[in-house]
Design an enzyme around this catalytic site. Sequence first.
Site, mmCIF file in Angstrom:
data_model
loop_
_atom_site.group_PDB
_atom_site.id
_atom_site.type_symbol
_atom_site.label_atom_id
_atom_site.label_comp_id
_atom_site.label_asym_id
_atom_site.label_seq_id
_atom_site.Cartn_x
_atom_site.Cartn_y
_atom_site.Cartn_z
ATOM 1 N N GLU A 120 -1.403 -3.553 -10.685
ATOM 2 C CA GLU A 120 -1.454 -3.368 -9.235
ATOM 3 C C GLU A 120 -2.900 -3.375 -8.742
ATOM 4 O O GLU A 120 -3.175 -3.811 -7.622
ATOM 5 C CB GLU A 120 -0.804 -2.048 -8.836
ATOM 6 C CG GLU A 120 0.682 -1.980 -9.088
ATOM 7 C CD GLU A 120 1.238 -0.643 -8.684
ATOM 8 O OE1 GLU A 120 1.814 -0.577 -7.581
ATOM 9 O OE2 GLU A 120 1.092 0.328 -9.444
ATOM 10 N N TYR A 150 -8.521 3.613 19.703
ATOM 11 C CA TYR A 150 -7.665 3.096 18.641
ATOM 12 C C TYR A 150 -8.320 1.984 17.836
ATOM 13 O O TYR A 150 -7.932 1.737 16.699
ATOM 14 C CB TYR A 150 -6.272 2.698 19.141
ATOM 15 C CG TYR A 150 -6.210 1.710 20.261
ATOM 16 C CD1 TYR A 150 -6.371 0.352 20.033
ATOM 17 C CD2 TYR A 150 -5.948 2.134 21.560
ATOM 18 C CE1 TYR A 150 -6.294 -0.555 21.069
ATOM 19 C CE2 TYR A 150 -5.866 1.234 22.595
ATOM 20 C CZ TYR A 150 -6.041 -0.117 22.345
ATOM 21 O OH TYR A 150 -5.964 -1.015 23.376
ATOM 22 N N GLU A 205 -0.682 9.014 -2.259
ATOM 23 C CA GLU A 205 -0.895 10.341 -1.680
ATOM 24 C C GLU A 205 -2.369 10.566 -1.368
ATOM 25 O O GLU A 205 -2.703 11.186 -0.353
ATOM 26 C CB GLU A 205 -0.388 11.422 -2.648
ATOM 27 C CG GLU A 205 1.121 11.459 -2.807
ATOM 28 C CD GLU A 205 1.679 10.463 -3.826
ATOM 29 O OE1 GLU A 205 2.886 10.570 -4.130
ATOM 30 O OE2 GLU A 205 0.939 9.571 -4.310
ATOM 31 N N LYS A 259 4.308 0.769 0.661
ATOM 32 C CA LYS A 259 3.960 -0.308 -0.267
ATOM 33 C C LYS A 259 5.163 -1.239 -0.319
ATOM 34 O O LYS A 259 6.258 -0.844 -0.725
ATOM 35 C CB LYS A 259 3.669 0.241 -1.669
ATOM 36 C CG LYS A 259 3.307 -0.855 -2.673
ATOM 37 C CD LYS A 259 3.209 -0.334 -4.098
ATOM 38 C CE LYS A 259 1.983 0.519 -4.277
ATOM 39 N NZ LYS A 259 1.760 0.873 -5.703
#
Length: 117
Positions: A21, A51, A70, A96
């Site tokens: 990954e 923003y 996390e 993901k």
Amino acid sequence: MLTIALEQVRFRAFHGFYPEEQVIGNDFIVDVYVTIPGVTPVDDLSDTVNYQELFNVVKDVMAVPQPLLEQVVTDISATIRERYPRVRKTVVTLRKLNPPMEADVRNSMVSLEKEYI
């Protein structure tokens, strides 16, 4: 309270626990909501959260590979709070897409909701 948000922001990034990954990468979708004390009316950018700058925070954090999603949402939330001390609450969701699993899974997801005093 006033909420400013970015929804469904797509990134190609290299987060993941498995070595492949971190080499191949994956597609991610980020949602970010920030809440500040309400100001009425809001007639100046300094009264709110820009923003575009919020996007830049997310982009910068997403560019640093992490083994755990996390940690990514924690870093996004902490960086937003650091740059915008007026923020009272953040909600950061990271998906993901097509995680590497032996199953047909649309996405995995981690979401962090954090309130600040």
